[in-house]
Design a protein around this motif. Structure first.
Motif, PDB file in Angstrom:
ATOM      1  N   ARG A   5      42.433  35.803  43.177  1.00 55.95           N
ATOM      2  CA  ARG A   5      41.018  35.689  43.738  1.00 55.95           C
ATOM      3  C   ARG A   5      39.769  35.543  42.935  1.00 55.95           C
ATOM      4  NH1 ARG A   5      42.395  39.099  48.773  1.00 55.95           N
ATOM      5  NH2 ARG A   5      43.006  37.616  50.191  1.00 55.95           N
ATOM      6  N   LEU A   6      40.051  36.306  41.755  1.00 56.21           N
ATOM      7  CA  LEU A   6      38.777  36.145  40.964  1.00 56.21           C
ATOM      8  C   LEU A   6      39.119  35.189  39.888  1.00 56.21           C
ATOM      9  CD1 LEU A   6      36.419  37.981  39.702  1.00 56.21           C
ATOM     10  CD2 LEU A   6      38.080  39.210  38.106  1.00 56.21           C
ATOM     11  N   ILE A   7      40.145  34.879  39.663  1.00 46.27           N
ATOM     12  CA  ILE A   7      40.512  33.486  38.714  1.00 46.27           C
ATOM     13  C   ILE A   7      39.927  32.143  39.529  1.00 46.27           C
ATOM     14  CG2 ILE A   7      42.151  31.737  37.857  1.00 46.27           C
ATOM     15  CD1 ILE A   7      44.076  34.337  37.226  1.00 46.27           C
ATOM     16  N   PHE A   8      40.070  32.160  40.982  1.00 44.43           N
ATOM     17  CA  PHE A   8      39.724  31.097  41.857  1.00 44.43           C
ATOM     18  C   PHE A   8      38.184  31.001  41.934  1.00 44.43           C
ATOM     19  CE2 PHE A   8      39.781  28.785  46.257  1.00 44.43           C
ATOM     20  CZ  PHE A   8      40.113  27.551  45.679  1.00 44.43           C
ATOM     21  N   LEU A   9      37.430  32.337  42.218  1.00 44.53           N
ATOM     22  CA  LEU A   9      36.199  32.534  42.109  1.00 44.53           C
ATOM     23  C   LEU A   9      35.501  31.844  41.000  1.00 44.53           C
ATOM     24  CD1 LEU A   9      33.533  33.296  43.396  1.00 44.53           C
ATOM     25  CD2 LEU A   9      34.071  35.772  42.718  1.00 44.53           C
ATOM     26  N   CYS A  10      35.918  32.156  39.725  1.00 40.36           N
ATOM     27  CA  CYS A  10      35.365  31.836  38.525  1.00 40.36           C
ATOM     28  C   CYS A  10      35.504  30.151  38.478  1.00 40.36           C
ATOM     29  CB  CYS A  10      36.040  32.604  37.269  1.00 40.36           C
ATOM     30  SG  CYS A  10      35.434  34.210  37.193  1.00 40.36           S
ATOM     31  N   TRP A  11      36.614  29.715  38.819  1.00 43.50           N
ATOM     32  CA  TRP A  11      36.772  28.532  38.824  1.00 43.50           C
ATOM     33  C   TRP A  11      36.075  27.722  39.725  1.00 43.50           C
ATOM     34  CZ3 TRP A  11      39.317  26.251  35.005  1.00 43.50           C
ATOM     35  CH2 TRP A  11      39.477  24.606  34.995  1.00 43.50           C
ATOM     36  N   PHE A 235      31.562  31.894  48.058  1.00 41.36           N
ATOM     37  CA  PHE A 235      30.919  33.051  48.964  1.00 41.36           C
ATOM     38  C   PHE A 235      32.034  33.493  49.494  1.00 41.36           C
ATOM     39  CE2 PHE A 235      29.682  34.420  53.172  1.00 41.36           C
ATOM     40  CZ  PHE A 235      29.040  35.334  52.905  1.00 41.36           C
ATOM     41  N   LEU A 236      33.139  32.642  50.267  1.00 43.87           N
ATOM     42  CA  LEU A 236      34.245  33.336  51.078  1.00 43.87           C
ATOM     43  C   LEU A 236      35.087  34.115  50.205  1.00 43.87           C
ATOM     44  CD1 LEU A 236      35.092  30.114  53.106  1.00 43.87           C
ATOM     45  CD2 LEU A 236      33.995  32.153  53.863  1.00 43.87           C
ATOM     46  N   GLN A 237      35.364  33.647  48.834  1.00 41.89           N
ATOM     47  CA  GLN A 237      36.063  34.400  47.783  1.00 41.89           C
ATOM     48  C   GLN A 237      35.647  35.584  47.657  1.00 41.89           C
ATOM     49  OE1 GLN A 237      39.437  33.851  46.370  1.00 41.89           O
ATOM     50  NE2 GLN A 237      39.418  32.765  48.334  1.00 41.89           N
ATOM     51  N   ALA A 238      34.285  35.579  47.142  1.00 37.37           N
ATOM     52  CA  ALA A 238      33.370  36.865  46.809  1.00 37.37           C
ATOM     53  C   ALA A 238      33.395  37.856  47.831  1.00 37.37           C
ATOM     54  CB  ALA A 238      32.209  36.520  46.240  1.00 37.37           C
ATOM     55  N   SER A 239      33.552  37.345  49.128  1.00 37.08           N
ATOM     56  CA  SER A 239      33.681  38.433  50.460  1.00 37.08           C
ATOM     57  C   SER A 239      34.793  38.973  50.512  1.00 37.08           C
ATOM     58  CB  SER A 239      33.184  37.379  51.684  1.00 37.08           C
ATOM     59  OG  SER A 239      31.814  36.889  51.530  1.00 37.08           O
ATOM     60  N   LEU A 241      37.009  39.387  47.908  1.00 37.59           N
ATOM     61  CA  LEU A 241      37.082  40.362  46.790  1.00 37.59           C
ATOM     62  C   LEU A 241      36.388  41.637  47.178  1.00 37.59           C
ATOM     63  CD1 LEU A 241      36.495  37.909  43.691  1.00 37.59           C
ATOM     64  CD2 LEU A 241      38.455  39.625  44.162  1.00 37.59           C
ATOM     65  N   LEU A 242      35.074  41.532  47.634  1.00 35.37           N
ATOM     66  CA  LEU A 242      34.449  42.744  48.062  1.00 35.37           C
ATOM     67  C   LEU A 242      35.093  43.448  49.213  1.00 35.37           C
ATOM     68  CD1 LEU A 242      31.871  44.380  47.881  1.00 35.37           C
ATOM     69  CD2 LEU A 242      30.814  43.042  49.327  1.00 35.37           C
ATOM     70  N   LYS A 243      35.722  42.760  50.236  1.00 30.53           N
ATOM     71  CA  LYS A 243      36.460  43.640  51.195  1.00 30.53           C
ATOM     72  C   LYS A 243      37.436  44.078  50.650  1.00 30.53           C
ATOM     73  CE  LYS A 243      39.010  42.537  55.528  1.00 30.53           C
ATOM     74  NZ  LYS A 243      39.349  41.155  56.413  1.00 30.53           N
ATOM     75  N   GLU A 244      38.355  43.642  49.553  1.00 35.65           N
ATOM     76  CA  GLU A 244      39.583  44.146  49.255  1.00 35.65           C
ATOM     77  C   GLU A 244      39.148  45.312  48.149  1.00 35.65           C
ATOM     78  OE1 GLU A 244      41.764  42.140  45.833  1.00 35.65           O
ATOM     79  OE2 GLU A 244      43.106  41.689  47.707  1.00 35.65           O
ATOM     80  N   HIS A 245      38.019  45.230  47.571  1.00 42.10           N
ATOM     81  CA  HIS A 245      37.517  46.291  46.657  1.00 42.10           C
ATOM     82  C   HIS A 245      37.179  47.553  47.692  1.00 42.10           C
ATOM     83  CE1 HIS A 245      35.704  48.554  43.553  1.00 42.10           C
ATOM     84  NE2 HIS A 245      34.714  48.779  44.452  1.00 42.10           N
ATOM     85  N   LEU A 246      36.483  47.270  48.828  1.00 44.61           N
ATOM     86  CA  LEU A 246      35.971  48.353  49.669  1.00 44.61           C
ATOM     87  C   LEU A 246      37.087  49.148  50.300  1.00 44.61           C
ATOM     88  CD1 LEU A 246      32.781  46.896  51.309  1.00 44.61           C
ATOM     89  CD2 LEU A 246      33.000  48.603  49.496  1.00 44.61           C
ATOM     90  N   GLN A 247      38.052  48.237  50.591  1.00 45.83           N
ATOM     91  CA  GLN A 247      39.324  48.855  51.234  1.00 45.83           C
ATOM     92  C   GLN A 247      40.287  49.410  50.262  1.00 45.83           C
ATOM     93  OE1 GLN A 247      41.027  45.825  53.413  1.00 45.83           O
ATOM     94  NE2 GLN A 247      39.563  45.747  55.324  1.00 45.83           N
ATOM     95  N   GLY A 249      41.909  48.082  47.660  1.00 44.81           N
ATOM     96  CA  GLY A 249      43.305  47.152  47.147  1.00 44.81           C
ATOM     97  C   GLY A 249      44.316  47.400  47.951  1.00 44.81           C
ATOM     98  N   ARG A 250      44.154  48.086  49.057  1.00 46.26           N
ATOM     99  CA  ARG A 250      45.583  48.179  49.875  1.00 46.26           C
ATOM    100  C   ARG A 250      46.012  47.140  50.628  1.00 46.26           C
ATOM    101  NH1 ARG A 250      42.654  53.049  50.664  1.00 46.26           N
ATOM    102  NH2 ARG A 250      42.140  52.390  52.831  1.00 46.26           N
ATOM    103  N   GLN A 251      45.039  46.436  51.013  1.00 44.61           N
ATOM    104  CA  GLN A 251      45.439  45.168  52.068  1.00 44.61           C
ATOM    105  C   GLN A 251      46.227  44.157  51.128  1.00 44.61           C
ATOM    106  OE1 GLN A 251      41.968  43.878  54.174  1.00 44.61           O
ATOM    107  NE2 GLN A 251      43.140  41.919  54.477  1.00 44.61           N
ATOM    108  N   GLY A 252      47.208  43.738  51.506  1.00 49.58           N
ATOM    109  CA  GLY A 252      47.960  42.565  50.906  1.00 49.58           C
ATOM    110  C   GLY A 252      48.584  43.100  49.672  1.00 49.58           C
ATOM    111  N   GLU A 253      48.902  44.137  49.377  1.00 46.02           N
ATOM    112  CA  GLU A 253      49.702  44.516  48.203  1.00 46.02           C
ATOM    113  C   GLU A 253      51.003  44.052  47.987  1.00 46.02           C
ATOM    114  OE1 GLU A 253      49.262  48.731  47.637  1.00 46.02           O
ATOM    115  OE2 GLU A 253      47.232  48.623  46.542  1.00 46.02           O
ATOM    116  N   HIS A 254      51.528  44.113  49.404  1.00 47.44           N
ATOM    117  CA  HIS A 254      52.963  43.801  49.226  1.00 47.44           C
ATOM    118  C   HIS A 254      53.261  42.606  49.903  1.00 47.44           C
ATOM    119  CE1 HIS A 254      53.725  47.997  47.767  1.00 47.44           C
ATOM    120  NE2 HIS A 254      53.262  48.335  48.735  1.00 47.44           N
ATOM    121  N   SER A 255      52.224  41.644  49.992  1.00 48.08           N
ATOM    122  CA  SER A 255      52.337  40.461  50.704  1.00 48.08           C
ATOM    123  C   SER A 255      52.827  39.357  49.854  1.00 48.08           C
ATOM    124  CB  SER A 255      50.921  39.873  51.311  1.00 48.08           C
ATOM    125  OG  SER A 255      51.041  38.463  52.036  1.00 48.08           O
ATOM    126  N   GLU A 256      53.703  38.416  50.322  1.00 47.95           N
ATOM    127  CA  GLU A 256      54.230  37.427  49.896  1.00 47.95           C
ATOM    128  C   GLU A 256      53.323  36.114  49.821  1.00 47.95           C
ATOM    129  OE1 GLU A 256      58.200  37.085  50.345  1.00 47.95           O
ATOM    130  OE2 GLU A 256      58.745  38.744  49.796  1.00 47.95           O
TER     131      GLU A 256
END
Length: 278
Positions: A5-11, A235-239, A241-247, A249-256
């Motif tokens: 997500r961070l790569i895509f945000l930078c891009w 903005f969507l990607q940053a949101s 990332l922030l949501k993932e950080h506040l949670q 990093g548990r959300q989506g850790e094992h998602s494919e």
């Protein structure tokens, strides 16, 4: 994966700054995206089969080429196609010699860019062709290749853009959209923020492409519109990332599910063993 997500945000930020000719943030954003993508290649080096490494090399070659193209425009091109400028950009940032010399350097760099884009396409097509023709390819690897099938078409669009070919570029963009939608439909779940921001990034670039080649940059509104679309995607990607950080990093850790620009490509141990045995 947070890094993807961070790569895509930078891009996205790089594109949003490039379209408005703002190099002072575009270059740091490019460096961030490229550095993180290379870091992912190194990090997953021992857990990925070689076709997946080729996909990463393909993306890195595209990033290098795209970044070199942007840098050449900032350094050696005086304005937009119709001579327009912005308050923060009034012309080329580096003067080597005469106007002819600067134009020659710009042209040589542009051919290097095209070479990198062609290399990216060849790497991508080779990886896709090998996996789809191999009877040893795992289901997960096939899923990854489906997710990333659009990359080759998008790089082809960039190649046509450097050649100022409008119709072939639009055809490549349409192909990219079709492959993206197919990939999203194969995921078997409802669309999410990542899918939406990926499509917004695509549409923002298409608006920019049409404004520059079809409308010859006759006014700034296509660039401003493109920047607005790209900024919303960022903005969507940053949101997220922030949501993932506040949670934590548990959300989506094992998602494919895949993440934009390049999927979180990894193989389960049994899949990796199957590839090695083949």
């Amino acid at each position: 994966m947070k890094f993807q997500r961070l790569i895509f945000l930078c891009w996205i930020l790089k594109d949003a700054c490039w379209v408005l000719l703002f190099p002072y943030l575009a270059w740091p954003a490019l460096a961030g995206a490229l550095g993180l993508e290379i870091g992912c290649l190194i990090w997953f080096w021992h857990s990925e089969a070689w076709p997946l490494k080729m996909v990463r090399f393909s993306v890195i070659a595209w990033m290098f080429g795209n970044g070199l193209w942007m840098t050449s425009e900032f350094l050696f091109e005086s304005a937009t196609r119709n001579g327009g400028t912005f308050p923060w950009f009034h012309g080329l940032l580096w003067v080597i010699g005469s106007a002819e010399t600067d134009a020659g350097v710009d042209s040589a760099i542009l051919w290097a860019v095209r070479g990198l884009l062609v290399l990216s396409i060849l790497l991508h097509v080779t990886a896709q062709g090998y996996v789809r023709s191999s009877r040893f390819a795992t289901q997960q690897m096939m899923s990854v290749m489906d997710d990333e099938a659009w990359i080759g078409a998008w790089v082809l669009k960039d190649l046509f853009w450097t050649l100022s070919l409008l119709v072939p570029g639009l055809a490549a963009a349409a192909m990219t959209l079709g492959l993206m939608l197919r990939s999203m439909s194969l995921k078997g779940h409802r669309w999410n923020v990542d899918d939406g921001s990926e499509l917004l990034w695509l549409f923002g670039n298409i608006v920019w492409f049409v404004g520059e080649l079809a409308l010859q940059d006759g006014s700034h509104w296509p660039r401003i519109l493109a920047c607005g679309i790209l900024s919303f995607a960022a903005f969507l990607q940053a949101s997220e990332l922030l949501k993932e950080h506040l949670q934590g990093g548990r959300q989506g850790e094992h998602s494919e599910e895949s993440y934009p620009l390049l999927s979180d490509i990894y193989l389960k141990e049994k899949d990796l063993e199957a590839i090695k045995e083949s």
